[in-house]
Write an enzyme that holds these catalytic residues in place. Structure first.
Site, short mmCIF file in Angstrom:
data_model
loop_
_atom_site.label_atom_id
_atom_site.label_comp_id
_atom_site.label_asym_id
_atom_site.label_seq_id
_atom_site.Cartn_x
_atom_site.Cartn_y
_atom_site.Cartn_z
N SER A 190 0.81 -1.34 -0.04
CA SER A 190 0.03 0.00 -0.06
C SER A 190 0.96 1.43 0.06
O SER A 190 0.44 2.22 -0.34
CB SER A 190 -1.01 -0.11 1.18
OG SER A 190 -0.41 -0.11 2.41
N ASP A 431 -3.50 5.74 11.66
CA ASP A 431 -2.47 5.31 10.70
C ASP A 431 -1.14 6.11 10.65
O ASP A 431 -1.50 7.29 10.27
CB ASP A 431 -3.11 5.63 9.38
CG ASP A 431 -2.35 4.96 8.13
OD1 ASP A 431 -1.26 4.82 8.05
OD2 ASP A 431 -3.06 4.78 6.88
N HIS A 434 1.14 5.02 6.17
CA HIS A 434 0.72 5.60 4.84
C HIS A 434 0.89 7.34 5.02
O HIS A 434 1.32 7.87 6.26
CB HIS A 434 -0.59 5.29 4.61
CG HIS A 434 -0.85 3.88 4.34
ND1 HIS A 434 -1.48 3.18 5.39
CD2 HIS A 434 -0.28 2.80 3.55
CE1 HIS A 434 -1.36 1.86 5.20
NE2 HIS A 434 -0.73 1.78 3.81
#
Length: 465
Positions: A190, A431, A434
């Site tokens: 990702s 998160d 990312h």
């Protein structure tokens, strides 16, 4: 026309022969990366002009390659040859020759020697991202921090400044022109999807008619499915993503009765893809973050052939998997037409725990400025570098690790899509791996663009255009 100066002078060559563990991990394989750029540009701007098989640049042995393979139809007739018998070393960063004059937009490209991944983040209130927040419909909610409530924009007002040179501003139309008729594929986890979406949005922003780009399948949820392809109609090019977080194949061990027993990771098999990409013009691989995943920690997740390991260290499993990937690249990818990249480890910034144990990064508003607070160089990248060193295929290493380690302020943190809770299901998981988009991955693509543009400028000046 010959290059004006050797690719490496004696002092620069001495730096290439140092062991990578003995110097800062900010090196980039710029010589092959630079030559890659010339290949891409020459294919777009020149007619066929054969190159003699003798036109070979020799740099530390595992990165030796014929210019036939790199500059397929470049209009040069002779090249400086640099000999070295040293192996298992990473090249330090140099420019092939000095770029004369100024580039478009007034950014100085007077380069003699520059590592574009060795630098610092400079606060610049005039800095603009390649696309505006809220303007790109192709972003996952995972990365769309402003849609999810983030209201501070300070983290977008920093630009990456390499030591010793100035990088040009991103120009999507110029990059599309350089990619005309080509297929660029991101393969990995990702974090590579983060970079892929950044590039798609940046290129889309340059189009006057936004309807001239489309995703082939028509899907808009990019987290689940394994393959996506954006087509740019007017340039005949595509920017694709193949989901492959381990690069090797996830597998199921099956009982005699046919009932699945458990999943394993086949360390001896490259992951099968719904879309063949081995013959793409550019392939950008990455892996690393999932090798710290819970299901690999116990070491009983790995399989080779019919053998499932009772215990195998994750580091050894990664080495086996990367050797499988390297063998696949060396035997399957045609390096005379396909350029291979590997993107380094993107830093995470969890404090007080990890992603599944209460780790946080919310409230961060500025980059790290004191290098003593940076993390240790990731063990995963040490293994990546060892494997790349043994490959016969030139692999262009994009070492983004240090430049991302500064940016604790750029993660989605609490500004992620609703519905993510911890193991007990009662609070949101932050998160801190990312990156928000617009944000840090835009700078990765700006550096890619810079290399292409600088190479073209060198080409034009060397041919007196």
């Amino acid at each position: 026309m010959a290059l004006k100066k050797p690719l490496l002078n004696s002092s620069e060559l001495q730096r290439t022969l140092q062991h990578p563990l003995l110097r800062p991990r900010t090196h980039l394989l710029t010589v092959p990366f630079f030559l890659l750029s010339l290949f891409l540009l020459s294919a777009s701007y020149t007619t066929n002009s054969p190159i003699s098989d003798n036109n070979t640049i020799i740099i530390p042995s595992r990165f030796s390659f014929s210019l036939n393979n790199v500059l397929a139809h470049a209009p040069f007739t002779s090249y400086t040859v640099l000999e070295s018998s040293q192996s298992n070393t990473f090249s330090s960063v140099t420019a092939a020759e000095r770029t004369r004059g100024n580039s478009t937009d007034g950014d100085s490209q007077d380069l003699d020697s520059c590592d574009i991944f060795d630098g610092s983040w400079i606060q610049d209130d005039s800095h603009e991202t390649p696309y505006h927040h809220g303007s790109c419909p192709f972003l996952d909610d995972t990365f769309n921090c402003f849609k999810n409530g983030r209201s501070d924009y300070e983290f977008l007002k920093y630009r990456w400044k390499p030591h010793g040179c100035q990088i040009p501003r991103f120009d999507g139309l110029k990059m599309l022109h350089m990619l005309r008729g080509k297929r660029l594929v991101f393969v990995g986890d990702s974090l590579n999807r983060n970079m892929w979406q950044s590039l798609v949005c940046a290129l889309r922003a340059s189009l006057k008619d936004k309807s001239r780009i489309y995703e082939v399948s028509g899907r808009r949820e990019f987290r689940i499915q394994g393959f996506f392809s954006f087509k740019f109609k007017d340039y005949g090019c595509s920017i694709d993503f193949v989901k492959s977080p381990f690069l090797v194949q996830e597998w199921r061990v099956v009982h005699n009765g046919g009932v699945p027993q458990r999943e394993t990771l086949r360390l001896d098999m490259i992951q099968a893809s719904k879309s063949q990409y081995y013959d793409a013009d550019i392939i950008i691989f990455n892996t690393g973050h999932w090798w710290n995943h819970d299901k690999t920690k116990n070491g009983n997740y790995f399989q080779e052939g019919n053998h499932v390991y009772e215990r195998l260290e994750v580091s050894e499993a990664l080495r086996k998997a990367l050797k499988t990937w390297a063998k696949w690249v060396d035997t399957t990818v045609d390096s005379t037409r396909t350029r291979v990249f590997f993107t380094g480890f993107s830093a995470s910034h969890y404090r007080g725990g990890q992603w599944n144990s209460g780790g946080k990064c919310d409230g961060e508003r500025q980059p790290i400025t004191n290098e003593s607070y940076l993390s240790a160089y990731p063990w995963t990248m040490g293994i990546v570098e060892e494997v790349i060193a043994e490959m016969k295929t030139p692999v262009f290493y994009l070492n983004i690790t240090k430049m991302t380690d500064y940016r604790k302020d750029g993660h989605p943190s609490i500004y992620r899509e609703p519905g993510f809770s911890d193991n007990k299901g009662h609070r949101m998981v932050q998160d801190c791996s990312h990156w928000c988009l617009p944000g840090i991955p835009d700078s990765w693509n700006e550096l890619l663009y810079s290399t292409l543009l600088i190479a073209y400028t060198n080409f034009m000046s060397s041919t007196n255009y």
